[in-house]
Design an enzyme around this catalytic site. Structure first.
Site, PDB file in Angstrom:
ATOM      1  N   LYS A 247      10.349  50.576  18.682  1.00 16.68           N
ATOM      2  CA  LYS A 247       9.426  49.974  17.716  1.00 16.68           C
ATOM      3  C   LYS A 247       8.486  48.976  18.389  1.00 16.68           C
ATOM      4  CE  LYS A 247      11.183  46.492  16.108  1.00 16.68           C
ATOM      5  NZ  LYS A 247      11.338  45.073  16.396  1.00 16.68           N
TER       6      LYS A 247
ATOM      7  N   LYS B  41       5.208  39.173  21.490  1.00 18.00           N
ATOM      8  CA  LYS B  41       6.569  39.710  21.596  1.00 18.00           C
ATOM      9  C   LYS B  41       6.533  41.215  21.895  1.00 18.00           C
ATOM     10  CE  LYS B  41      10.978  40.205  21.247  1.00 18.00           C
ATOM     11  NZ  LYS B  41      11.880  39.697  22.267  1.00 18.00           N
TER      12      LYS B  41
HETATM   13  P1  NDP Z   1      20.293  44.697  14.013  1.00 16.01           P
HETATM   14  O1  NDP Z   1      19.969  46.130  13.921  1.00 16.01           O
HETATM   15  O2  NDP Z   1      21.505  44.249  14.757  1.00 16.01           O
HETATM   16  O3  NDP Z   1      20.401  44.044  12.543  1.00 16.01           O
HETATM   17  C1  NDP Z   1      19.424  44.283  11.587  1.00 16.01           C
HETATM   18  C2  NDP Z   1      19.633  43.339  10.429  1.00 16.01           C
HETATM   19  O4  NDP Z   1      18.613  43.597   9.437  1.00 16.01           O
HETATM   20  C3  NDP Z   1      20.966  43.534   9.716  1.00 16.01           C
HETATM   21  O5  NDP Z   1      21.353  42.299   9.179  1.00 16.01           O
HETATM   22  C4  NDP Z   1      20.602  44.524   8.620  1.00 16.01           C
HETATM   23  O6  NDP Z   1      21.466  44.446   7.496  1.00 16.01           O
HETATM   24  C5  NDP Z   1      19.248  44.018   8.224  1.00 16.01           C
HETATM   25  N1  NDP Z   1      18.403  45.049   7.618  1.00 16.01           N
HETATM   26  C6  NDP Z   1      18.045  46.242   8.145  1.00 16.01           C
HETATM   27  N2  NDP Z   1      17.191  46.879   7.326  1.00 16.01           N
HETATM   28  C7  NDP Z   1      17.023  46.076   6.247  1.00 16.01           C
HETATM   29  C8  NDP Z   1      16.276  46.174   5.045  1.00 16.01           C
HETATM   30  N3  NDP Z   1      15.494  47.245   4.820  1.00 16.01           N
HETATM   31  N4  NDP Z   1      16.349  45.162   4.153  1.00 16.01           N
HETATM   32  C9  NDP Z   1      17.118  44.079   4.395  1.00 16.01           C
HETATM   33  N5  NDP Z   1      17.865  43.921   5.517  1.00 16.01           N
HETATM   34  C10 NDP Z   1      17.804  44.906   6.430  1.00 16.01           C
HETATM   35  O7  NDP Z   1      18.976  43.996  14.611  1.00 16.01           O
HETATM   36  P2  NDP Z   1      18.859  42.696  15.527  1.00 16.01           P
HETATM   37  O8  NDP Z   1      19.554  41.559  14.885  1.00 16.01           O
HETATM   38  O9  NDP Z   1      19.186  43.067  16.938  1.00 16.01           O
HETATM   39  O10 NDP Z   1      17.263  42.492  15.485  1.00 16.01           O
HETATM   40  C11 NDP Z   1      16.612  41.867  14.391  1.00 16.01           C
HETATM   41  C12 NDP Z   1      15.176  41.604  14.844  1.00 16.01           C
HETATM   42  O11 NDP Z   1      15.194  40.733  15.988  1.00 16.01           O
HETATM   43  C13 NDP Z   1      14.424  42.881  15.283  1.00 16.01           C
HETATM   44  O12 NDP Z   1      13.070  42.805  14.929  1.00 16.01           O
HETATM   45  C14 NDP Z   1      14.596  42.864  16.804  1.00 16.01           C
HETATM   46  O13 NDP Z   1      13.573  43.606  17.441  1.00 16.01           O
HETATM   47  C15 NDP Z   1      14.549  41.376  17.086  1.00 16.01           C
HETATM   48  N6  NDP Z   1      15.186  40.935  18.320  1.00 16.01           N
HETATM   49  C16 NDP Z   1      16.459  41.339  18.667  1.00 16.01           C
HETATM   50  C17 NDP Z   1      17.013  40.915  19.861  1.00 16.01           C
HETATM   51  C18 NDP Z   1      18.383  41.313  20.298  1.00 16.01           C
HETATM   52  O14 NDP Z   1      18.756  40.999  21.450  1.00 16.01           O
HETATM   53  N7  NDP Z   1      19.203  41.978  19.440  1.00 16.01           N
HETATM   54  C19 NDP Z   1      16.271  40.046  20.807  1.00 16.01           C
HETATM   55  C20 NDP Z   1      14.984  39.608  20.298  1.00 16.01           C
HETATM   56  C21 NDP Z   1      14.466  40.075  19.131  1.00 16.01           C
HETATM   57  P3  NDP Z   1      22.831  45.318   7.415  1.00 16.01           P
HETATM   58  O15 NDP Z   1      23.872  44.441   8.009  1.00 16.01           O
HETATM   59  O16 NDP Z   1      22.989  45.566   5.972  1.00 16.01           O
HETATM   60  O17 NDP Z   1      22.603  46.586   8.200  1.00 16.01           O
END
Ligand code: NDP
Length: 297
Positions: free
Chosen positions: A241, A172
């Site tokens: 990242k 990835k």
């Molecule tokens: P977002 O930034 O939209 O959401 C992050 C999520 O993680 C939120 O639910 C947030 O909670 C939670 N979070 C952040 N920090 C913590 C912590 N320390 N402890 C617990 N929960 C935490 O990210 P995405 O959904 O876009 O991405 C998530 C993963 O998927 C990443 O690794 C990303 O690289 C990967 N990804 C994303 C894609 C995309 O198109 N968006 C595509 C493919 C992979 P809160 O709501 O409280 O902030």
């Protein structure tokens, strides 16, 4: 009986993945750090139970999925919840785009507790999650993967076993370093073409019928850069990242990989200049600044 499932991390991509699991009829518990987002989620509206703590969600499921920004967030979450929260024989499927070394450490800790671990990051973006067509690249034991395939099928169009623990995360990161390079180099190419008198729309039309095309040139540039619409689907901070992880893998293996390092350096600069909330495609704005041009049609 289908296995009970928990989904932790309802961010941009996690929320639609959880919604697909709920719609597929899996007995589902969801948890999110900001509880209000879980309560208001599509998964909850479709009948998923909302847990108020991660520990409660983990304890409720045979298959636990996580989708957080980075692997260290997953490790910290497990520390806080306590590994004793897991049911005996449970599987943790980590859909975070994480890093292989941290995943191997998490897997070892869970194995000592009798819990299996798969790294299972996804590609296909938010649109793929909504449509249930994500590609899932999986590291870990193949038989464990076979156990959870029916769960992954709720949001996946393609599930590929890539190798041992960490293999999914490694692949990835490499994929996303390529994405970063495609976005950046296409922006530079369009800026150069514009300096030579070629309109960006015409340049893209030709590139997309020629060998320089990519998913970025075919979709991200026509739909976002030319229109000036930059919906936040995937944060630049996360691409930064990923590129850093890819460069780190090459460095740890003592491979000369100057373009992976370049991807990491450029994403770090763009992330610093544009901030935590910028979308990844907005990295082209840095190229535009440097070239003192605009790439809009
Ligand atoms: P977002 O930034 O939209 O959401 C992050 C999520 O993680 C939120 O639910 C947030 O909670 C939670 N979070 C952040 N920090 C913590 C912590 N320390 N402890 C617990 N929960 C935490 O990210 P995405 O959904 O876009 O991405 C998530 C993963 O998927 C990443 O690794 C990303 O690289 C990967 N990804 C994303 C894609 C995309 O198109 N968006 C595509 C493919 C992979 P809160 O709501 O409280 O902030």
């Amino acid at each position: 009986m289908p296995p009970s499932v928990a989904f932790l991390g309802l961010g941009a991509i996690g929320a639609p993945m959880a919604a697909r699991l709920a719609a597929a009829g899996h007995p589902l518990t969801v948890w999110n750090r900001t509880l209000a987002k879980a309560t208001a989620s599509e998964a909850a509206a479709a009948g998923a139970r909302v847990a108020t703590t991660a520990r409660e969600a983990i304890a409720a499921a045979d298959v636990v999925l996580t989708c957080l920004p980075e692997s260290h967030d997953v490790a910290a979450l497990l520390d806080e919840a306590g590994l004793d929260a897991f049911r005996d024989g449970a599987v943790l499927v980590d859909c975070t785009s994480g890093d292989p070394a941290t995943s191997r450490a998490i897997a070892a800790r869970l194995a000592a507790r009798g819990v299996a671990f798969l790294d299972a990051p996804v590609s296909g973006g938010v649109a793929g999650a909504v449509a249930g067509t994500l590609t899932v690249m999986v590291g870990g034991d193949a038989a464990t993967l076979d156990r959870v395939r029916p769960v992954l099928a709720a949001f996946a169009g393609k599930v590929v076993h890539c190798g041992p623990t960490g293999a999914g995360h490694a692949l990835k990161a490499v994929n996303n370093a390529l994405l970063a390079l495609h976005v950046w180099s296409t922006a530079e190419g369009l800026a150069a073409a514009r300096a030579a008198g070629v309109d960006p729309a015409i340049a893209l039309d030709v590139i997309n019928a020629s060998s320089g095309r990519s998913n970025a040139s075919m979709h991200l540039f026509p739909e976002r850069v030319l229109t000036g619409a930059f919906p936040r689907t995937f944060r630049l901070a996360l691409l930064d990242k990923d590129a850093r992880i890819a460069a780190g893998i090459a460095r740890d293996a003592r491979l000369p990989a100057p373009t992976l390092q370049l991807a990491a350096d450029l994403m770090a600069v763009a992330h610093r200049e544009l901030g935590d909330e910028a979308d990844h495609v907005e990295a082209v704005k840095v190229v535009e600044r440097w070239a003192a041009t605009e790439l809009r049609a």
